[in-house]
Design an enzyme around this catalytic site. Structure first.
Site, PDB file in Angstrom:
ATOM      1  N   ALA A   1      10.088 -14.185  -6.322  1.00 52.54           N
ATOM      2  CA  ALA A   1       8.702 -14.538  -6.609  1.00 52.54           C
ATOM      3  C   ALA A   1       8.015 -13.432  -7.386  1.00 52.54           C
ATOM      4  O   ALA A   1       8.064 -12.270  -6.986  1.00 52.54           O
ATOM      5  CB  ALA A   1       7.954 -14.802  -5.303  1.00 52.54           C
TER       6      ALA A   1
ATOM      7  N   HIS B   1       2.424  -4.059  -9.748  1.00 48.56           N
ATOM      8  CA  HIS B   1       3.733  -3.629  -9.250  1.00 48.56           C
ATOM      9  C   HIS B   1       4.488  -2.948 -10.376  1.00 48.56           C
ATOM     10  O   HIS B   1       4.745  -3.568 -11.414  1.00 48.56           O
ATOM     11  CB  HIS B   1       4.538  -4.833  -8.742  1.00 48.56           C
ATOM     12  CG  HIS B   1       3.909  -5.493  -7.559  1.00 48.56           C
ATOM     13  ND1 HIS B   1       4.135  -5.068  -6.273  1.00 48.56           N
ATOM     14  CD2 HIS B   1       3.030  -6.519  -7.478  1.00 48.56           C
ATOM     15  CE1 HIS B   1       3.431  -5.821  -5.432  1.00 48.56           C
ATOM     16  NE2 HIS B   1       2.752  -6.710  -6.140  1.00 48.56           N
TER      17      HIS B   1
ATOM     18  N   ASN C   1       4.828  -1.361  -2.125  1.00 53.79           N
ATOM     19  CA  ASN C   1       5.933  -2.046  -1.432  1.00 53.79           C
ATOM     20  C   ASN C   1       7.278  -1.805  -2.113  1.00 53.79           C
ATOM     21  O   ASN C   1       7.950  -2.727  -2.564  1.00 53.79           O
ATOM     22  CB  ASN C   1       5.653  -3.544  -1.298  1.00 53.79           C
ATOM     23  CG  ASN C   1       5.424  -4.243  -2.627  1.00 53.79           C
ATOM     24  OD1 ASN C   1       4.938  -3.628  -3.573  1.00 53.79           O
ATOM     25  ND2 ASN C   1       5.772  -5.513  -2.700  1.00 53.79           N
TER      26      ASN C   1
ATOM     27  N   HIS D   1      -2.518  -8.499   1.648  1.00 54.21           N
ATOM     28  CA  HIS D   1      -1.807  -9.710   1.211  1.00 54.21           C
ATOM     29  C   HIS D   1      -2.046 -10.744   2.299  1.00 54.21           C
ATOM     30  O   HIS D   1      -1.381 -10.729   3.330  1.00 54.21           O
ATOM     31  CB  HIS D   1      -0.311  -9.439   1.033  1.00 54.21           C
ATOM     32  CG  HIS D   1       0.448 -10.644   0.552  1.00 54.21           C
ATOM     33  ND1 HIS D   1       1.162 -10.667  -0.612  1.00 54.21           N
ATOM     34  CD2 HIS D   1       0.567 -11.900   1.078  1.00 54.21           C
ATOM     35  CE1 HIS D   1       1.694 -11.870  -0.798  1.00 54.21           C
ATOM     36  NE2 HIS D   1       1.361 -12.630   0.225  1.00 54.21           N
TER      37      HIS D   1
ATOM     38  N   HIS E   1      10.804  -8.842 -12.442  1.00 57.19           N
ATOM     39  CA  HIS E   1      12.142  -9.007 -11.868  1.00 57.19           C
ATOM     40  C   HIS E   1      13.100  -9.107 -13.046  1.00 57.19           C
ATOM     41  O   HIS E   1      12.771  -9.724 -14.054  1.00 57.19           O
ATOM     42  CB  HIS E   1      12.243 -10.303 -11.051  1.00 57.19           C
ATOM     43  CG  HIS E   1      11.412 -10.307  -9.810  1.00 57.19           C
ATOM     44  ND1 HIS E   1      11.801  -9.704  -8.646  1.00 57.19           N
ATOM     45  CD2 HIS E   1      10.195 -10.837  -9.560  1.00 57.19           C
ATOM     46  CE1 HIS E   1      10.879  -9.873  -7.717  1.00 57.19           C
ATOM     47  NE2 HIS E   1       9.882 -10.556  -8.244  1.00 57.19           N
TER      48      HIS E   1
ATOM     49  N   ASP F   1      -1.253  -8.579 -10.374  1.00 59.59           N
ATOM     50  CA  ASP F   1      -0.064  -8.803  -9.541  1.00 59.59           C
ATOM     51  C   ASP F   1       1.161  -8.941 -10.437  1.00 59.59           C
ATOM     52  O   ASP F   1       2.156  -9.575 -10.051  1.00 59.59           O
ATOM     53  CB  ASP F   1      -0.234 -10.021  -8.640  1.00 59.59           C
ATOM     54  CG  ASP F   1       0.773 -10.027  -7.482  1.00 59.59           C
ATOM     55  OD1 ASP F   1       1.429  -8.984  -7.242  1.00 59.59           O
ATOM     56  OD2 ASP F   1       0.915 -11.074  -6.825  1.00 59.59           O
TER      57      ASP F   1
ATOM     58  N   HIS G   1      -5.126 -11.053  -4.663  1.00 58.00           N
ATOM     59  CA  HIS G   1      -4.626 -12.238  -5.398  1.00 58.00           C
ATOM     60  C   HIS G   1      -4.970 -13.551  -4.713  1.00 58.00           C
ATOM     61  O   HIS G   1      -4.089 -14.302  -4.305  1.00 58.00           O
ATOM     62  CB  HIS G   1      -3.111 -12.148  -5.634  1.00 58.00           C
ATOM     63  CG  HIS G   1      -2.295 -11.706  -4.451  1.00 58.00           C
ATOM     64  ND1 HIS G   1      -2.350 -12.331  -3.235  1.00 58.00           N
ATOM     65  CD2 HIS G   1      -1.421 -10.684  -4.311  1.00 58.00           C
ATOM     66  CE1 HIS G   1      -1.533 -11.723  -2.397  1.00 58.00           C
ATOM     67  NE2 HIS G   1      -0.950 -10.714  -3.016  1.00 58.00           N
TER      68      HIS G   1
ATOM     69  N   LYS H   1      -2.620  -0.606   1.539  1.00 60.73           N
ATOM     70  CA  LYS H   1      -2.276  -2.030   1.393  1.00 60.73           C
ATOM     71  C   LYS H   1      -1.579  -2.541   2.643  1.00 60.73           C
ATOM     72  O   LYS H   1      -0.545  -1.990   3.047  1.00 60.73           O
ATOM     73  CB  LYS H   1      -1.339  -2.197   0.188  1.00 60.73           C
ATOM     74  CG  LYS H   1      -0.747  -3.594   0.001  1.00 60.73           C
ATOM     75  CD  LYS H   1      -1.749  -4.588  -0.557  1.00 60.73           C
ATOM     76  CE  LYS H   1      -1.162  -5.991  -0.692  1.00 60.73           C
ATOM     77  NZ  LYS H   1      -0.267  -6.155  -1.834  1.00 60.73           N
TER      78      LYS H   1
ATOM     79  N   HIS I   1      -4.306  -4.627  -9.227  1.00 61.63           N
ATOM     80  CA  HIS I   1      -3.148  -5.029  -8.404  1.00 61.63           C
ATOM     81  C   HIS I   1      -1.916  -5.064  -9.301  1.00 61.63           C
ATOM     82  O   HIS I   1      -1.701  -6.025 -10.041  1.00 61.63           O
ATOM     83  CB  HIS I   1      -3.386  -6.403  -7.771  1.00 61.63           C
ATOM     84  CG  HIS I   1      -2.341  -6.771  -6.762  1.00 61.63           C
ATOM     85  ND1 HIS I   1      -2.653  -7.150  -5.466  1.00 61.63           N
ATOM     86  CD2 HIS I   1      -0.986  -6.800  -6.833  1.00 61.63           C
ATOM     87  CE1 HIS I   1      -1.533  -7.414  -4.803  1.00 61.63           C
ATOM     88  NE2 HIS I   1      -0.503  -7.207  -5.613  1.00 61.63           N
TER      89      HIS I   1
END
Lengths: 330, 330
Positions: free
Chosen positions: A253, A14, A40, A131, A241, A237, A165, A94, A12
């Site tokens: 988040a 990003h 996403n 999710h 940012h 996960d 997660h 997903k 998982h």
């Protein structure tokens, strides 16, 4: 002491796009042999041309490393033709309930609307990653969603479902109640609780969705990981940012762990005398669950201390500046 | 529509010292006739000379306004002589369990150690104000502390005890079980839940101790306020931090509401058709509970919209930039 991990996988992850991807993708590829890439983006990765282009972008950013990006599509109602064409290029799809987390505005509003596509996925053997949170009170969102998992698992018994997660003891319990339910768990949810986010000072760098829960929840997740529960795999996960989006009036988040995950896990499993389970938790279980065979890659870790860097580019990692008892040495 | 509030009181207020006090004290004095002043400075206000000097500093900063600072001492073991000398200058003594909130490091570690002073306070009729939290899991800290309230209330039946800034339905329930237990509640805990702090983006400006709890807790607090429960009074716990201490890696706990509290309360009570209870909640109950007679002051509020300022000096208020349906007009 020294251990060697074979082909660690992050189920998982990003990576974002553009400059951020160029910064963070190599940080994962340095220690992982492969990773499930979350779709996403804005707009989401929900068609094959976009997915293939995204894959190329990732491969370009990780050139020189042994690293396989396992691509996923963002759930929408797909036709049979679309899924048959995508099948060989994707590891999973997903599903985001609408508006639950970063860039999920285009997600699913009603489960009934999703059933035709779920049936196709079951038929074509495409795993469903979810999710799993409702729009309820923040501490209850995952628990409230568990009945949706039960519905999908019952209605589509051959569909491989991954609760992404997980953060609660309830989700760990559910894992054993349905043959076709699996889960990922992050590094940070094995370690922190809401106390670390908001118990002392507010810590935006440990703020993520789902939010960290109670000590009893963390303990249940950790126990499952330490015995390498066969239906559970590591999925960090890890979500970068830029600093200004974390340390501001309204903090985004996401916890960034990718570059330190394996050292973190070695440290944790060593403390609990469970290093013999780490290989299964970081790769073996995932290979079984997702039916993937990652490229060969050996990562060596040793119990020599490392200090977690203050930042990677403009991204602050979990526990920046803290010492870990283990480090990647090759 | 228009209402007139007589001598509004804030029974829990942080004014700090020096420049910050000069900024925030007038903001309270503009609309409140008096306030209980918290003693958790560094070092704490735990002797009469310091208390009298602090009172002078507050009076100087609020000169020109009708405003009575109700002074409190920081709980430690005081001698009879100290308490007798202080009696006429203080409204209460504030007890902090050690290390629980901002500047509480010098607080009480063991209740048994406090009993001699509690007995003196009971004898001399000095109310005890308590920050009632344990060191447990952040969502459980107040509930876990309730047994301590029960012990004190039972052991010292004539000691007037105020559970400060209550945040749970359990604390509301406890209020009716002991004759000598009272409570304050903040403006923000009548309105927000943990969802507002960490359910969407992380919001440091709504982060406070005790942390906001569940919707069921907020609803119980609100119901008690709306019926002006006679043992409950408004105590804003308005706590200014400079912006850089709120919007940073580790954000300090405290919500700044002082200048907007009465408009916020009028808006809230009007929405729930309970404006007739507001006078008791913001002044009448407190006069009964603490035995104080505030200076006369009339504050007029009207249902004309106001926009909450983006900041007061370097302090960001709750809901900066948001609109409220009511405003102070005189």
């Amino acid at each position: 002491m020294k251990i060697k991990l074979k082909s660690p996988l992050d189920m998982h992850l990003h990576l974002r796009e553009g400059e951020m991807l160029k910064l963070v993708a190599p940080l994962t590829a340095q220690t992982f042999a492969g990773a499930i890439i979350m779709p996403n983006l804005v707009p989401p990765v929900d068609n094959l041309p976009r997915l293939l282009a995204y894959r190329e972008e990732i491969l370009a950013a990780t050139a020189g490393e042994v690293f396989e990006p396992y691509m996923t599509l963002f759930f929408r109602n797909y036709t049979r033709e679309e899924l048959e064409a995508a099948r060989e290029h994707i590891t999973a799809i997903k599903l985001y309930p609408a508006g639950i987390t970063t860039n999920s505005e285009g997600g699913v509003k009603e489960l009934a609307d999703a059933e035709a596509t779920l049936a196709l996925m079951e038929e074509l053997g495409i795993p469903l990653l979810v999710h799993g949170e409702t729009n309820g009170f923040v501490m209850d969102r995952e628990r409230e969603f568990l009945s949706v998992y039960e519905q999908i698992a019952t209605k589509f018994p051959r569909l491989k479902i991954v609760m992404e997660h997980i953060t609660t003891a309830h989700a760990v319990d559910l894992l054993d109640r349905f043959e076709n339910l699996h889960a990922t768990v992050t590094a940070h949810h094995l370690i922190i609780t809401l106390d670390d986010v908001a118990g002392g000072m507010l810590n935006p760098h440990l703020f993520c969705k789902p939010i960290a829960k109670r000590p009893t929840d963390r303990d249940a997740l950790l126990a499952a990981a330490l015995r390498a529960h066969p239906k559970l795999s590591l999925g960090t996960d890890s979500a970068p940012h830029p600093q200004h989006k974390k340390e501001c009036c309204g903090c985004a988040a996401g916890v960034f762990t990718a570059p330190i995950t394996l050292a973190l896990m070695a440290d944790l499993f060593a403390k609990h005398d469970a290093l013999d389970k780490l290989q299964a938790f970081v790769s073996g279980n995932a290979q079984q669950i997702y039916g993937v065979t990652p490229p060969e890659k050996i990562v060596t870790l040793r119990d020599t201390a490392m200090t977690i860097p203050a930042s990677y580019g403009d991204v602050i990692p979990m526990w920046a500046g803290k010492q870990l008892g283990w480090s990647v040495v090759g």
